[in-house]
Design a protein around this motif. Structure first.
Motif, short mmCIF file in Angstrom:
data_model
loop_
_atom_site.label_atom_id
_atom_site.label_comp_id
_atom_site.label_asym_id
_atom_site.label_seq_id
_atom_site.Cartn_x
_atom_site.Cartn_y
_atom_site.Cartn_z
N ARG A 95 14.42 7.57 6.18
CA ARG A 95 15.37 8.41 6.94
C ARG A 95 14.41 10.06 5.47
N ARG A 96 13.73 10.72 5.85
CA ARG A 96 12.99 11.88 5.50
C ARG A 96 13.30 12.67 4.17
N MET A 134 8.36 6.59 2.23
CA MET A 134 7.07 7.00 2.71
C MET A 134 6.25 6.35 2.89
N LYS A 135 5.63 5.87 1.51
CA LYS A 135 5.11 4.79 0.77
C LYS A 135 5.19 3.76 1.58
N ASP A 136 5.62 3.15 1.18
CA ASP A 136 6.67 2.38 2.05
C ASP A 136 6.55 1.73 3.73
N VAL A 137 6.73 2.89 4.02
CA VAL A 137 6.14 2.92 5.40
C VAL A 137 5.26 2.28 5.57
N ALA A 138 4.23 3.61 5.10
CA ALA A 138 2.72 3.36 5.32
C ALA A 138 2.12 1.72 4.82
N ALA A 139 2.79 1.47 3.91
CA ALA A 139 2.05 0.66 3.44
C ALA A 139 2.72 -0.79 4.40
#
Lengths: 330, 330
Positions: A43-44, A1-6
DNA sequence: TTCAAATATGAAAACGTTACCAAACACAAG
DNA sequence: CTTGTGTTTGGTAACGTTTTCATATTTGAA
């Protein structure tokens, strides 16, 4: 999720919002996040989510054994009900082993299931159940009540059902009726035996302990005692069996006998109608029991703190032939 | 845990160490922690633990339906195996609904089960399975292979088993043998039908499509087609059924008939031996299949990255009478 | 004594989320 | 040109554990 945000160049919270379908996020960012998610195959992690949110969206089911059709039907009903509620099912067979039961219940609780449906092992030391309930895990007990605990239960009307089955035999002229049940410690077996006696009493038939046998159902366990019973001077002309395992075992014991006593079994089973004669049974309704238990459990999970609720499901007498055989001529 | 630490006046780490049985902590503190734990009724939250540690100690099982004895036996075997491995079982029935199957698999994966055992729905779009496997969830497929995916499978020797069953009928003199199976899309049904043809071929018997019928097994679905078959000019003298649901349905259809064709069924079922005549079957070994699947899954979870492994379990022909009925006189 | 090694301990970071809060921004009304 | 209201945003603190790391503290020679 962090990665996605980045990757999407947005804040963590925004990603979370998108993932949860929170609509107050601009179309541009939503698109970017979605793109990043696709790109990273994100995926969450639901268990992380649940830790934060505080509900695991899962319930535990401890039954005696999945391979018993009674319990598999019950399981299926619970499965369906909880799936509708977006809740997953952890299930396990206790195999009548109190230690295993205990271990399962404890492990389910350690994982913080939202609730538990339990068929307690008969000889069980139940203190830990109380402890877990006090600790906040709602439980409903199915098929058998827990020893010494006040809690929600969903049971079959064992006693009255058994009485009806035996009364059926009496109505067809039998006065010497054997009763073959599972181990006496088993709550249901005891109840059904009591029902058997109720029916005899109601017809003013003397209770004869020689006509009663209880043991873990199996062909080996039943063969000799049943044969002995039927060799009595005044032998039974009918048999009442206390659960589906017993009925099946008795059928096997009597396989090939030229003359058979009338038979009424407690609990229905597949092909009961295909045998010759068809086996008359007092049918339980395992699916309804499962559903009722699940309903009650979700009521508790939903916050219902009312007094313990005891649901008793009725039985259905299904005549198929074996229970309507008249007593053989003296 | 924080509370325990506070009450025992020790650090958080110390509590964790005590809970995990780490021995390098002084007796004094250990005692204090234990005391605090007791006092507060503390139980470790395993799902939090698992988040940190990275393994959920749970596996998912998606079968067709628990109420089918084949699958309940399989389930029980998986249950036992995983319990030995200290792993809990999330299980669910797909009820042949591809959408439900998909949902279950995805939800299990979202919870990061350590692995998955799946009976794929027959018509399934399987792309998502591949995606989840790529994402790192090991899967083994049982009873049926997934469409277009290279992965571990545990299957019954459907084709050869069926051939053996049919050969058994041929050996008893039958030349006109009907084949009644589940829907043709179902992998196992197709395989067993192929086995049926193999046996005919081997005996140089012409394949007659009029003797073959496939549909979702139920008395209603089978009654008319089967009756029509047996009313042919040159009717079958024997029937081979492709799975336990079909066998049971056929038995019901034929209940009460005065003259019955010989019958061999694929897959064993309870009371097959108690019917008259006993039903000859080609028995599968669902418990062994469950165990084999679980073994393979845990091998993968343990890090085995070898090539996909395909296990095929043999079948056992059990003659009980129905399969040994000779062809009725012309 | 003194120093090294071993042992016990706790602080703090991490696991992957969600939820609270405040900041930033836009827009309309006064 | 303010002021107020509303909408998007991101930072950060949780959730309940384990684990790493650095800091005491003890132990056992030298």
């Amino acid at each position: 999720m962090k990665d996605v945000a980045a990757l999407a160049k947005v804040g963590l919270s925004t990603v979370s919002r998108v993932v949860n379908g929170d609509n107050r996020v601009s179309d541009a960012k939503t698109a970017a996040v979605l793109q990043a998610i696709r790109e990273l195959g994100f995926r969450r992690n639901d268990s992380a989510r649940q830790l934060r949110v505080g509900a695991t969206q899962s319930i535990g089911l401890v039954i005696e054994n999945v391979i018993d059709p009674f319990f598999s039907h019950l399981t299926h009903a619970v499965e369906n009900y909880s799936l509708e509620r977006n809740t997953l099912l952890l299930s396990a067979s206790s195999t009548r082993d109190p230690e295993r039961t205990r271990r399962l219940v404890l492990e389910f609780c350690a994982r913080r299931v939202d609730g538990l449906i339990v068929t307690p092992a008969d000889t069980e030391e139940t203190g830990y159940l109380q402890a877990e309930m006090d600790a906040g895990t709602p439980m409903v007990f199915v098929d058998r009540p827990p020893r010494g605990i006040e809690a929600d239960t969903v049971l079959t009307g064992d006693r009255s059902g058994a009485a009806r089955g035996v009364a059926h035999l009496i109505r067809h002229g039998h006065r010497r009726i054997a009763c073959v049940t599972d181990r006496g410690q088993l709550h249901t077996a005891a109840q059904r035996l009591a029902g058997y006696r109720d029916a005899l009493d109601a017809a003013a038939i003397r209770y004869d302990p020689e006509l009663v046998y209880s043991a873990t159902p199996s062909v080996e366990n039943f063969r000799t005692p049943v044969a002995r019973m039927l060799a009595l001077d005044n032998p039974p002309t009918a048999v009442f069996t206390g659960n589906n395992r017993s009925t099946v075992a008795i059928l096997r014991v009597m396989a090939g006998w030229d003359t058979r006593p009338a038979l009424v079994g407690f609990d229905d089973f597949e092909l009961a109608d295909a045998l010759h004669p068809g086996v008359t049974v007092v049918a339980q309704h395992p699916a309804e029991m499962g559903r009722a238990a699940a309903e009650q459990l979700f009521r508790r999970i939903g916050g219902d703190t009312g007094p313990p609720r005891h649901t008793i499901l009725g039985t259905t007498l299904i005549p198929r032939g074996s229970g309507e055989i008249p007593p053989s001529r003296k």
